[in-house]
Design a protein around this motif. Structure first.
Motif, mmCIF file in Angstrom:
data_model
loop_
_atom_site.group_PDB
_atom_site.id
_atom_site.type_symbol
_atom_site.label_atom_id
_atom_site.label_comp_id
_atom_site.label_asym_id
_atom_site.label_seq_id
_atom_site.Cartn_x
_atom_site.Cartn_y
_atom_site.Cartn_z
ATOM 1 N N GLN A 231 -13.649 39.242 -8.910
ATOM 2 C CA GLN A 231 -13.381 39.074 -10.339
ATOM 3 C C GLN A 231 -12.785 40.367 -10.883
ATOM 4 N N GLN A 232 -13.153 41.458 -10.296
ATOM 5 C CA GLN A 232 -12.515 42.732 -10.608
ATOM 6 C C GLN A 232 -11.405 42.900 -9.580
ATOM 7 N N ARG A 233 -10.183 42.546 -9.942
ATOM 8 C CA ARG A 233 -9.105 42.536 -8.951
ATOM 9 C C ARG A 233 -8.395 43.888 -8.928
ATOM 10 N N SER A 234 -7.814 44.196 -7.792
ATOM 11 C CA SER A 234 -7.008 45.413 -7.678
ATOM 12 C C SER A 234 -5.548 44.988 -7.606
ATOM 13 N N ILE A 235 -4.751 45.539 -8.516
ATOM 14 C CA ILE A 235 -3.329 45.165 -8.573
ATOM 15 C C ILE A 235 -2.495 46.354 -8.116
ATOM 16 N N GLU A 236 -1.460 46.055 -7.356
ATOM 17 C CA GLU A 236 -0.546 47.112 -6.894
ATOM 18 C C GLU A 236 0.883 46.758 -7.318
ATOM 19 N N ILE A 237 1.536 47.736 -7.960
ATOM 20 C CA ILE A 237 2.941 47.528 -8.368
ATOM 21 C C ILE A 237 3.808 48.424 -7.497
ATOM 22 N N GLN A 238 4.715 47.803 -6.777
ATOM 23 C CA GLN A 238 5.643 48.566 -5.926
ATOM 24 C C GLN A 238 6.950 48.726 -6.703
ATOM 25 N N LEU A 239 7.435 49.976 -6.816
ATOM 26 C CA LEU A 239 8.652 50.234 -7.608
ATOM 27 C C LEU A 239 9.839 50.524 -6.690
ATOM 28 N N ALA A 240 10.988 50.015 -7.076
ATOM 29 C CA ALA A 240 12.195 50.280 -6.283
ATOM 30 C C ALA A 240 12.612 51.742 -6.462
ATOM 31 N N SER A 241 12.317 52.314 -7.665
ATOM 32 C CA SER A 241 12.612 53.743 -7.901
ATOM 33 C C SER A 241 11.294 54.505 -7.930
ATOM 34 N N PRO A 242 10.930 55.191 -6.835
ATOM 35 C CA PRO A 242 9.624 55.864 -6.773
ATOM 36 C C PRO A 242 9.414 56.855 -7.908
ATOM 37 N N GLY A 243 10.438 57.458 -8.416
ATOM 38 C CA GLY A 243 10.315 58.453 -9.475
ATOM 39 C C GLY A 243 9.740 57.893 -10.769
ATOM 40 N N GLN A 244 9.800 56.579 -10.911
ATOM 41 C CA GLN A 244 9.295 55.956 -12.153
ATOM 42 C C GLN A 244 7.764 55.805 -12.161
ATOM 43 N N ALA A 245 7.114 56.130 -11.030
ATOM 44 C CA ALA A 245 5.686 55.791 -10.876
ATOM 45 C C ALA A 245 4.816 56.326 -12.021
ATOM 46 N N ASP A 246 4.992 57.616 -12.341
ATOM 47 C CA ASP A 246 4.143 58.205 -13.397
ATOM 48 C C ASP A 246 4.395 57.551 -14.758
ATOM 49 N N GLN A 247 5.677 57.294 -15.023
ATOM 50 C CA GLN A 247 6.072 56.680 -16.303
ATOM 51 C C GLN A 247 5.483 55.272 -16.425
ATOM 52 N N VAL A 248 5.564 54.505 -15.326
ATOM 53 C CA VAL A 248 5.023 53.136 -15.314
ATOM 54 C C VAL A 248 3.499 53.171 -15.461
ATOM 55 N N ALA A 249 2.868 54.144 -14.815
ATOM 56 C CA ALA A 249 1.401 54.266 -14.919
ATOM 57 C C ALA A 249 0.973 54.476 -16.364
ATOM 58 N N LYS A 250 1.730 55.329 -17.051
ATOM 59 C CA LYS A 250 1.448 55.599 -18.478
ATOM 60 C C LYS A 250 1.560 54.314 -19.296
ATOM 61 N N LEU A 251 2.602 53.563 -18.991
ATOM 62 C CA LEU A 251 2.861 52.327 -19.729
ATOM 63 C C LEU A 251 1.733 51.315 -19.475
ATOM 64 N N VAL A 252 1.318 51.221 -18.188
ATOM 65 C CA VAL A 252 0.228 50.278 -17.831
ATOM 66 C C VAL A 252 -1.045 50.654 -18.571
ATOM 67 N N ARG A 253 -1.353 51.945 -18.568
ATOM 68 C CA ARG A 253 -2.558 52.429 -19.246
ATOM 69 C C ARG A 253 -2.531 52.047 -20.742
ATOM 70 N N LYS A 254 -1.313 52.148 -21.309
ATOM 71 C CA LYS A 254 -1.150 51.834 -22.734
ATOM 72 C C LYS A 254 -1.387 50.348 -22.979
ATOM 73 N N LEU A 255 -0.929 49.532 -22.003
ATOM 74 C CA LEU A 255 -0.993 48.080 -22.199
ATOM 75 C C LEU A 255 -2.391 47.506 -21.900
ATOM 76 N N ILE A 256 -3.106 48.076 -20.884
ATOM 77 C CA ILE A 256 -4.382 47.442 -20.506
ATOM 78 C C ILE A 256 -5.595 48.202 -21.041
ATOM 79 N N GLY A 257 -5.380 49.377 -21.573
ATOM 80 C CA GLY A 257 -6.500 50.111 -22.165
ATOM 81 C C GLY A 257 -6.658 51.485 -21.536
ATOM 82 N N PRO A 258 -7.077 52.471 -22.318
ATOM 83 C CA PRO A 258 -7.135 53.858 -21.830
ATOM 84 C C PRO A 258 -8.297 54.128 -20.856
ATOM 85 N N ASP A 259 -9.324 53.225 -20.843
ATOM 86 C CA ASP A 259 -10.497 53.487 -19.973
ATOM 87 C C ASP A 259 -10.264 53.113 -18.513
#
Lengths: 339, 551
Positions: A231-259
């Motif tokens: 029920q607590q699932r682990s999701i993995e996002i694979q990016l075609a541009s590895p350099g975007q990883a930190d930026q995408v992580a920030k965006l995910v945190r913003k969308l699903i919650g800071p905790d």
């Protein structure tokens, strides 16, 4: 006793060594013909529980029963109902395998004429026939494990309790051991197996008991426990541009919650996070990422196995303990001779 | 360059509590022996006789302590490293085999010399009493140091060829008995005979034993010569032999210290049942009991533990028992024949005394090895957990185990009976005495089996159990003899009281051996030993239940 009646039952089983609580209020019921995987860290209380079940330890409180026989009051009956394979072989020097089995057969009062036949049978089941004339002390670890299993089968017990049967075995021997245990289960035996090799255990067990600091943290059919935890699932996002990883992580945190703990790796180009979001919520999240120009090449759920489940359960316990003052934490040292 | 093996084997051991206990124990023992004979009144003993008495007790006590304590350390030194795998690491290190060996030798010698060092204050006390020269003390310590070196070198070699620590201990104590007592035998028969070369060889053979050397230094007559003129120079001959054996065994051990030390062939061999019928018959004819045949099933009414104990023992199988019994019977007959036909002036009593001492030696040598590991070996190997889950009751397990040791001891003792039969044939009136002697020996055997099993049950390691049992049984047998040695000044009543707990002394008094004929020990000794054995048996039963019942 019917086929679906529990064959191994513990009720509020507790075992203390002085101040140390090795097994704390353990209750479970295992139906006949099941293979129970008994999992836990070193010192979790697995071996103590097993020792109570086979009548080597008296519980401090609570009861343990096998096929209706109380492990303390009916200790003699228990010896006939259980086949026990401890984590040490119990080798005797200068004895050949057949003589070794003959001794235990005689100890179980099997008549000499029946014993010869029975020894042949159990050696056949355990795949140990070819070693019958070998000296016990000259056997390899894998061979000794087979002889040990043959020994536990001699008196045709209902329940087999095997402490770390795959410990120290090479991959080939582990596969053979797995087949052997499945064969025993097919014969209608109820098996309780402890192991540290969790992927191995997940291939043979249909029921799992996870112990931590003497307490039973999870018990039930393997599939259900995996499902409950997923029920607590682990999701993995694979990016075609590895350099975007930190930026995408920030965006995910913003969308699903800071905790939520979102991790990213610019070298791998992946972002991982745990979530309880529904399928629809996850679909929304993906579309928002795409809208934000994230080069998502894969968006997938990571498979949860027994190892993850075990770690999830025990680590959540650890986190809870870490937030408690030291005096309230469960002790982690083990007393002499017991887990 | 510093040798790391010395640091680990010596410094590591010196830090242990048991080493401290050993030092304090030996100091207390030696001081106790001196105090036992310390003058209690103000009169001066100008002749120095009392000082000589004290010196003798001190010397024999120190010698016995060395014989009992020293072999335990080197005997397990290499074999334990072999079992734990650390020897492999040492052999793979840049250390040469000789560096490893000398590291171990120095480490063990350092520990073994401790009891000697701790006895120096007591030796000084002996000297202060007068009647002794510094040379006497120096000679005694010189011989004892050579004894330590000799025993250490031999025990290290035994350790290098053994497969288990308890096996190494048993073999080492066997060799100590052989060196100290059995080597004295040939000279007993050859002395005074017109065969100069045989006398000469047997004289040097007995010089391998430290006993004649110690006896000469302590001013006693030569061992067992009963008034015949002995040959002087035993300390010098012993020192030469001890040095030579130490060098030879050191070289042999260094040669063993290579990776081949781990080779162990344990082939199942060709099973006789799989051979042709003709070969099966031939083997049956040659072996009487063929070791390569498949064993039959354990009978329904047999205690399986009893059979298991026999089968798991190195020399416990029927074919070995047959050989041991035959050997004992031949030796017993041979001894009796030789002593009665070659030295008629000895008298049957003296031959009987010799046989009693040899049989007691056999019991002291055998029973701790047989019994000490009865429970400790199960604990060490993990077999105890398996026995616990079988329907065998603790009492049945104990009975099977004890009977396996009792039957072996009994069988070997009975194998020496032909010697006594010859004695009865020579002197018919000895029939009752022989019967009494046998009762004494049987009681000693039973006591030794039970106390060894009890001592062993408190240890998780068979080697420790074996060493402790050897020490307890030896002290029990030798302790009262110290009182007998001091019979000159202790008084008849005191010595007799001390000898009451010694079945060996009772047997010697029954045989009217010189020095024991005045003591009246039977049947009081029997009652005392039976009482002690029963008490020990009750404790052992309780201990076995404690180990086997759920905790």
């Amino acid at each position: 006793m019917g086929d679906q009646d529990p064959v191994v039952v513990t009720e509020n089983l507790t075992k203390r060594f002085g101040e140390f609580v090795a097994v704390d209020d353990l209750s479970f019921a295992l139906p006949r013909g099941r293979i129970l995987g008994f999992i836990g860290h070193n010192g979790a209380g697995k071996t103590t529980t097993i020792n109570v079940l086979v009548g080597q330890l008296r519980p401090t409180s609570g009861t343990a029963r096998i096929s209706g026989a109380d492990c303390v009051k009916d200790a003699k009956k228990i010896k006939w109902l259980v086949g026990f394979m401890p984590d040490t072989f119990g080798s005797y020097d200068n004895m050949r395998v057949r003589e070794y089995l003959d001794f235990f057969g005689a100890a179980y009062q099997i008549r000499p004429s029946d014993r010869r036949k029975r020894i042949d049978e159990v050696m056949e089941i355990a795949g140990a026939t070819y070693m019958k004339d070998r000296y016990v002390e000259s056997l390899s670890h894998g061979m000794k494990q087979r002889v040990s299993i043959a020994r536990t089968l001699l008196h045709d017990p209902d329940v087999l309790i095997l402490d770390e049967p795959a410990n120290g075995l090479d991959p080939q021997a582990r596969i053979e051991m797995r087949k052997l245990l499945l064969r025993l289960a097919a014969m209608g035996k109820t098996l309780i197996v402890t192991s540290h090799i969790l992927p191995e255990l997940s291939r043979i067990c249909d029921t799992v008991a996870i112990m931590h600091h003497g307490k039973l943290r999870a018990f039930g059919p393997l599939d259900e426990i995996l499902k409950e935890l997923s029920q607590q699932r682990s999701i993995e996002i694979q990016l075609a541009s590895p350099g975007q990883a930190d930026q995408v992580a920030k965006l995910v945190r913003k969308l699903i919650g800071p905790d939520v703990e979102v991790t990213s790796s610019t070298t791998e180009g992946v972002v991982r996070f745990p979530t309880t979001f529904s399928e629809r919520a996850l679909a929304n999240l993906l579309s928002k990422l795409v809208e934000a120009n994230a080069a998502v090449s894969q968006f997938r759920e990571l498979q949860t196995d027994l190892e993850d489940t075990f770690l999830a359960i025990t680590q959540s316990e650890k986190t809870q303990n870490d937030t408690q003052p030291p005096a309230e934490r469960a002790p982690t040292s083990k007393p002499g001779g017991a887990e | 360059m510093k040798n790391p093996v010395i640091e680990r084997d010596l410094i590591g051991v010196l830090r242990l509590r048991k080493t401290l206990a050993m030092q304090i124990g030996s100091a207390v023992l030696m001081s106790g022996l001196v105090l036992l004979r310390w003058p209690t009144d103000a009169r001066a003993d100008l002749s120095g006789m009392q000082a000589q008495d004290v010196f003798r007790i001190f010397g024999y006590g120190l010698g016995l302590t060395m014989l009992l304590l020293v072999p335990a350390f080197p005997a397990t030194s290499i074999v334990r490293e072999k079992q734990s795998g650390t020897l492999g690491l040492l052999l793979n290190s840049p250390l040469s085999p000789s560096a490893i060996y000398f590291g171990k030798l120095v480490g063990v010698l350092g520990v073994a010399f401790l009891p000697l060092l701790m006895s120096i204050p007591a030796a000084c006390a002996c000297y202060v009493m007068g009647g002794l020269s510094v040379n006497d003390l120096l000679y005694l310590y010189g011989v004892l140091m050579m004894l330590v070196v000799q025993l250490t070198a031999i025990a290290l070699w035994i350790s290098s060829v053994s497969e288990s620590a308890d096996g190494a201990l048993r073999t080492t104590y066997g060799v100590v008995f052989l060196l100290t007592v059995v080597t004295l035998g040939p000279y007993q028969f050859a002395h005074g005979q017109p065969w100069p070369s045989i006398v000469h060889v047997s004289l040097w053979l007995r010089s391998a034993s430290s006993l004649p050397a110690i006896m000469e230094i302590l001013g006693h007559a030569d061992a067992g010569l009963q008034g015949l003129v002995g040959t002087k120079g035993a300390p010098q001959r012993f020192t030469t032999i001890a040095a030579a054996t130490a060098v030879v065994f050191s070289i042999l051990t260094i040669l063993r210290l290579n990776p081949r030390i781990f080779d162990r062939s344990r082939s199942q061999g060709i099973i006789t049942d799989d051979r042709s019928r003709a070969q099966q018959w031939l083997r049956r004819l040659l072996f009487l009991i063929d070791p390569q045949r498949r064993s039959g099933e354990i009978g329904s009414y047999t205690n399986p533990v009893l059979i298991k104990e026999f089968r798991t023992r190195r020399f416990g199988r029927s074919h070995w028992m047959l050989r041991i019994i035959a050997g004992c019977a031949i030796i017993s007959l041979g001894l009796t024949y030789l002593s009665s036909s070659g030295s008629l002036d000895w008298g049957v009593e003296r031959v009987g005394g010799l046989m009693v001492v040899l049989q007691v030696g056999l019991i002291v040598l055998m029973t701790p090895g047989l019994s000490a590991g009865l429970l400790s070996a199960e604990r060490e190997s993990g077999g105890l957990a398996l026995l616990q889950v079988t329907p065998l009751s603790p009492l049945r397990i104990l009975t099977g185990k004890l009977m396996s040791a009792v039957l072996t001891t009994l069988t070997i003792l009975l194998a020496t009976l032909p010697g006594y039969l010859v004695m009865i044939y020579i002197k018919g009136s000895l029939r009752q005495q022989v019967l009494y002697v046998l009762v004494c020996l049987l009681l000693l055997g039973a006591f030794a089996v039970v106390i060894s099993a009890l001592v062993g049950s408190y240890s998780r390691r068979t080697a420790t159990a074996t060493a402790a049992s050897y020490a307890v049984v030896s002290v029990f047998c030798a302790g009262p003899m110290f009182f007998w040695l001091g019979s000159g000044s202790l008084g008849h009543h005191t010595v007799e009281s001390a000898l009451l707990i010694s079945p060996m002394a009772a047997a010697l008094s029954v045989m009217e051996v010189s020095g024991f004929e005045t003591y009246n020990l039977v049947p009081a000794t029997w009652f005392i030993i039976v009482f002690i054995t029963v008490i020990l048996l009750v404790i052992l039963t309780w201990r076995t239940q404690q180990l086997l019942l759920p905790k």
